[in-house]
Design a protein around this motif. Structure first.
Motif, mmCIF file in Angstrom:
data_model
loop_
_atom_site.group_PDB
_atom_site.id
_atom_site.type_symbol
_atom_site.label_atom_id
_atom_site.label_comp_id
_atom_site.label_asym_id
_atom_site.label_seq_id
_atom_site.Cartn_x
_atom_site.Cartn_y
_atom_site.Cartn_z
ATOM 1 N N ASN A 69 5.837 0.860 -11.259
ATOM 2 C CA ASN A 69 5.512 2.224 -11.004
ATOM 3 C C ASN A 69 5.373 2.265 -9.248
ATOM 4 N N ILE A 70 5.786 1.076 -8.628
ATOM 5 C CA ILE A 70 5.647 1.132 -6.894
ATOM 6 C C ILE A 70 7.092 1.464 -6.300
ATOM 7 N N GLN A 86 7.415 3.841 -3.214
ATOM 8 C CA GLN A 86 6.213 4.064 -2.798
ATOM 9 C C GLN A 86 5.270 3.257 -1.700
ATOM 10 N N ILE A 87 6.136 2.409 -1.240
ATOM 11 C CA ILE A 87 5.524 1.293 -0.227
ATOM 12 C C ILE A 87 5.515 1.971 0.985
ATOM 13 N N SER A 88 4.197 1.941 1.854
ATOM 14 C CA SER A 88 4.239 2.422 3.274
ATOM 15 C C SER A 88 3.729 1.490 4.188
ATOM 16 N N TYR A 99 0.806 -1.083 0.084
ATOM 17 C CA TYR A 99 0.070 -0.102 -0.112
ATOM 18 C C TYR A 99 0.824 1.267 0.002
ATOM 19 N N ASN A 100 0.422 2.291 -0.489
ATOM 20 C CA ASN A 100 1.227 3.493 -0.729
ATOM 21 C C ASN A 100 0.715 4.437 0.390
ATOM 22 N N THR A 146 -4.374 3.229 0.028
ATOM 23 C CA THR A 146 -4.416 2.729 -1.395
ATOM 24 C C THR A 146 -3.702 1.554 -1.934
ATOM 25 N N GLN A 147 -4.041 0.593 -2.271
ATOM 26 C CA GLN A 147 -3.395 -0.753 -2.775
ATOM 27 C C GLN A 147 -2.661 -0.500 -3.968
ATOM 28 N N LEU A 148 -1.231 -0.687 -3.596
ATOM 29 C CA LEU A 148 -0.472 -0.534 -4.937
ATOM 30 C C LEU A 148 -0.276 -1.730 -5.794
ATOM 31 N N HIS A 149 -0.108 -2.957 -5.156
ATOM 32 C CA HIS A 149 0.188 -4.187 -5.765
ATOM 33 C C HIS A 149 -0.030 -5.430 -5.022
ATOM 34 N N ASN A 166 8.460 4.453 1.879
ATOM 35 C CA ASN A 166 8.749 4.996 0.663
ATOM 36 C C ASN A 166 10.184 5.076 0.207
#
Length: 876
Positions: A385-386, A389-391, A361-362, A368-371, A430
């Protein structure tokens, strides 16, 4: 850049030494040849660089990260061959001179100003410590340039292009997309490979890999590390849960068509997930994997940067993983050779295809789920694109996610076997650029003591720096503890994870290092035994004769210029010495136990008597040892070489002497002495008579011990001379050939009544005639003539000769047949091969010689009813 080889003066005094590099890396300990990447500065004397004047090259100034990147590039480029790429000078010096090359990485461009690097063509076999140079600094630049320059020392020319835009010539091709040839201009491309001209407009089709591994260099390919069939497959190494780790399962694709097979038995019915990847960075190879099971073979759904295999198996199934190179990434398959590694799970019983293990999630608190990702390894490219950006993340029970701060699983890392609502408290918010997901929990770290060496003897008063190199594949190192037996000496919690042990008393010690990772797993290193003892000099050295000046005692060992200085002995400052009973000293005139060896086994009050006063730059102190004879091998010409004309041959020999230096090399034709080369020379010129010759070389060292090389056989077929005798008062035109006094001559221009023996010179000299060498008369050869005599009377003509870029070969045949053309250099190496379909009558063949160095070559044409040859002069 390549330059011609010349002769250089010797015996010049070096400047103060430079501190050695701290990194001691090796790619293939025990490899036949050695490539030494020298980043810490070097004094160069006694070579042809700088017109023979000495050069004091400064250290590269590169960071450890840049040095490692440059090393990784060269290691990968030479991984198919039996080369040990190293940054350790002691490893380099352990190799014979004719099986090693020093690459000096430096901002000092004295050797070749205005270039990015320089090398002497073929200097790997010069046997005289001639280095090559890299002035193009930085990790990527230095690595690519180093491989390029080493390529020149091994006999490779530039890979360029001709005619790609009209008649434009590009000396070093810069490649296309992400690919470039190593012998071109490769610093701006991601993938760089050896080449044989498999790209449009290539002007050089020489087979790079065949030349590197060929007989002339004597190194060859490395041994195949895994079987190429299911019957010879290597068992995959895995832990109790079936997890595969790259450190345990890896290999190298060395040759064209090579396949490596691995075998495993599935323990549980379910899915296996196997990932095959090339080198983490600067990989040369595209990967293609296949999983062979009793129910069928399953190819990877992709090839190139990695190969993923995810297949259902049944408990007890014997399965095979096949790894090979694949065409991909829009680049030639020829250079697809190099390192790969295998990871994943081969136990069976994994989740069904598509089941997601880690969800990312970002924002903190699962924003918001990223992947959502399956089991596998993911680089920055895979994360797309992630990146950074991972939090927060969730992890399915029974699995582990490892996050890495940098691409390719580098930099700081952290492991999770459960959910984490916010990476801020882990300082990873991030910051994730690559990650791994696998079944199971934490993997223990790895650790070894890198210094001191096992069995090393250290003299009192002793301060010992214990160095370790811990790593943790799925997390980070928390601390490293150091032990003497069961007694803890101390610990460190930060890189470089070293511990200084002070005031160590005499005795024998067994030391270990214990690494602990971020989750508490521990690993103990292999123990190393060291001995601390009171110093007792085996030899004592003085700066003045009659044992005058400050005395310095040395224990047994090998001492370079810098090591002597550290002991208090200045360069070129030994005039007398005392040697303890049972020991001997070998003095050398140059650094690193090189040249001018003089063995001394008793007290010597003044070295003037043997010409060694104040000329010692390095030395060896050792127990008295029986002298070892030198080794010698004939390197040129090759065994079995056939010459089809009268020829002058350069006989070259490679030699080494582990406990002294060479005195001379004698070359024999059978029992007949041909000639003698005195050190430092190792070659002579010889014009053999027609027939078969068995050649040996006999090498003598500084104590007159000798050894004889393995014999080689050559054959010289001197053709019947069909040129007419020169006739006085006759007019000749350009292209006519005649013989006079057993010598054949070629007419360069119109001339009248000018005897060839009095009016000849090289082509371009303005003389009317040029000598083509010895010519057997028809009378002498009459008994040997046969029905083929008329067929062999044709003359091979080259125009222009001398040539620079292209020459035309003119000759006649009586039938249509395949014609083979070979260009052979003065070292008896075939440098150009061309095959064409001949015609009945006049044949004209265009030959591109732009890639050749300036010099004299022999052009041979064979096929059909012809076997003829002539000389070619190449000018630049």
């Amino acid at each position: 850049t390549t330059t011609a080889r010349t002769t250089a003066p010797t015996n010049v005094a070096p400047p103060p030494p430079v501190a050695p590099a701290t990194l001691k890396l090796q790619s293939l300990p025990g490899g036949k040849g050695c490539i030494f990447l020298d980043f810490d500065g070097q004094y160069v004397a006694g070579t042809i660089w700088n017109g023979g004047s000495p050069i004091s090259a400064l250290p590269s100034g590169m960071t450890e990260a840049e040095i490692r990147e440059a090393y990784d590039i060269v290691k990968e480029d030479f991984s198919p061959f039996s080369f040990n790429v190293t940054t350790d000078s002691t490893v380099f010096l352990s190799y014979p001179q004719d099986f090693r090359i020093r690459v000096i990485v430096t901002p000092t461009t004295t050797a070749a100003p205005g270039t990015t690097g320089a090398a002497q063509f073929g200097s790997f076999k010069f046997n005289d410590n001639t280095p090559c140079w890299v002035f193009n600094l930085g990790g990527k630049n230095a690595g690519e340039t180093a491989s390029h320059e080493v390529g020149h020392t091994l006999g490779l020319h530039h890979d360029g292009r001709d005619g790609f835009s009209g008649t434009t010539h590009e000396e070093r091709y810069a490649g296309y997309d992400n690919w470039a040839p190593i012998m071109g201009n490769s610093t701006s491309r991601i993938t760089t490979q050896w080449s044989k001209g498999e790209y449009p407009y290539a002007n050089n089709q020489e087979d790079d890999m065949a030349i590197i591994a060929g007989y002339a260099n004597g190194v060859g390919y490395r041994n195949d590390d895994h079987g190429s069939t299911q019957a010879t497959a290597t068992p995959l190494r895995m832990d109790a849960n079936g997890n595969l780790f790259p450190a345990d399962n890896h290999g190298i694709i060395e040759r064209e068509g090579d396949s490596d097979f691995f075998v495993f038995t599935a323990a549980v019915t379910g899915y296996v997930s196997i990932s095959i990847r090339p080198a983490d960075r600067h990989a040369n190879m595209n990967i293609y994997g296949t999983l062979h099971t009793p129910t069928g073979s399953f190819n990877s759904d992709m090839s190139g940067t990695w190969s993923g295999l995810f297949t259902h198996v049944f408990a007890g199934n014997i399965c095979y993983v096949e790894v090979k190179a694949a065409d991909g990434n829009n680049q030639p398959i020829y250079g697809n050779r190099g390192y790969y590694e295998i990871s994943g799970s081969a136990r069976g019983g994994l989740q069904e295809v598509g089941e997601k293990i880690g969800v990312f999630y970002n924002a903190c608190n699962y924003g918001t789920q990223l992947h959502s990702l399956e089991v596998g390894n993911y680089t920055q490219y895979d994360l797309d694109n992630i990146d950074n950006q991972i939090s927060s993340l969730t992890v399915k029970p029974g699995y582990t996610v490892v996050l890495y701060e940098n691409d390719n699983y580098l930099g700081n890392s952290i492991s999770f076997s459960g959910d984490d609502a916010c990476l801020t408290d882990n300082t990873f918010d991030n910051k994730v650029s690559s990650l791994r997901i696998f079944k199971g929990t934490n993997r223990p770290p790895q650790v070894a003591i890198s210094s001191p060496d096992n069995g090393e003897v250290i003299y009192t008063p002793a301060t010992i720096v214990l160095k370790s190199n811990p790593s943790d594949e799925d997390g980070s190192i928390s601390k490293v503890e150091f032990y003497n037996g069961a007694t803890k000496l101390g610990e460190t919690t930060a890189a470089p994870y070293n511990y200084t042990w002070n005031s160590v008393a005499a005795g024998t010690y067994t030391v270990t290092a214990v690494a602990t990772d971020n989750l508490g797993a521990k690993t103990t290193s292999t123990a190393k035994k060291i001995t601390v003892t009171a110093f007792s000099a085996a030899a004592t050295f003085y700066p003045n004769c009659s044992y005058g000046g400050t005395a310095v005692g040395l224990a047994p060992g090998t001492y370079s210029t810098s090591q002597l200085l550290a002991k208090g002995i200045a360069d070129n400052d030994i005039a007398s010495l005392q040697v303890s009973s049972g020991y001997e000293v070998i003095l050398y005139k140059y650094d690193y136990a090189f040249d001018g060896a003089q063995k001394i086994s008793s007290n010597t009050s003044c070295l003037t008597s043997i010409g060694f006063e104040n000329v010692t730059s390095s030395l060896v102190v050792r127990p008295v040892t029986a002298n070892k004879a030198p080794t010698v091998t004939i390197t040129t010409p090759y065994n079995g070489t056939v010459y089809n004309s009268a020829v002058t041959i350069n006989l070259f020999a490679a030699f080494s002497d582990v406990d002294g230096s060479l005195n001379k090399i004698e070359f024999f034709d059978g029992a007949t002495l041909i000639g003698t080369a005195y050190y430092p020379s190792a070659n002579i010129s010889w014009t053999p008579a027609g027939g078969t010759h068995t050649i040996t070389a006999k090498a003598y060292d500084n104590e007159n011990a000798f050894s004889v090389s393995k014999p080689i056989t050559i054959t010289v077929n001197i053709p019947v001379c069909t040129a007419p005798e020169w006739v006085a008062g006759t007019t000749y035109v350009a292209g006519n050939t005649v013989q006079q006094g057993g010598i054949k001559y070629y007419s360069n221009s119109w001339n009248y009544n000018q005897p060839p023996n009095l009016n000849n010179g090289p082509t371009g000299s303005g003389k009317p005639w040029t000598s083509l060498g010895t010519c057997t008369s028809r009378v002498e050869a009459a008994a040997a003539e046969s029905e083929d005599t008329e067929k062999s009377s044709n003359t091979l003509k080259l125009f222009p000769n001398p040539g620079k870029s292209f020459v035309n070969l003119n000759f006649e045949t009586k039938n249509e047949s395949e014609i083979s053309v070979q260009v052979i250099d003065q070292f008896s190496r075939t440098v150009i091969t061309k095959t064409v379909q001949g015609v009945s009558g006049l044949n004209i063949i265009e030959l591109n010689v732009s890639s050749l160095e300036a010099g004299i070559y022999f052009v041979s044409v064979s096929g059909g009813d012809q076997h003829i040859s002539t000389k070619l002069v190449v000018q630049k």
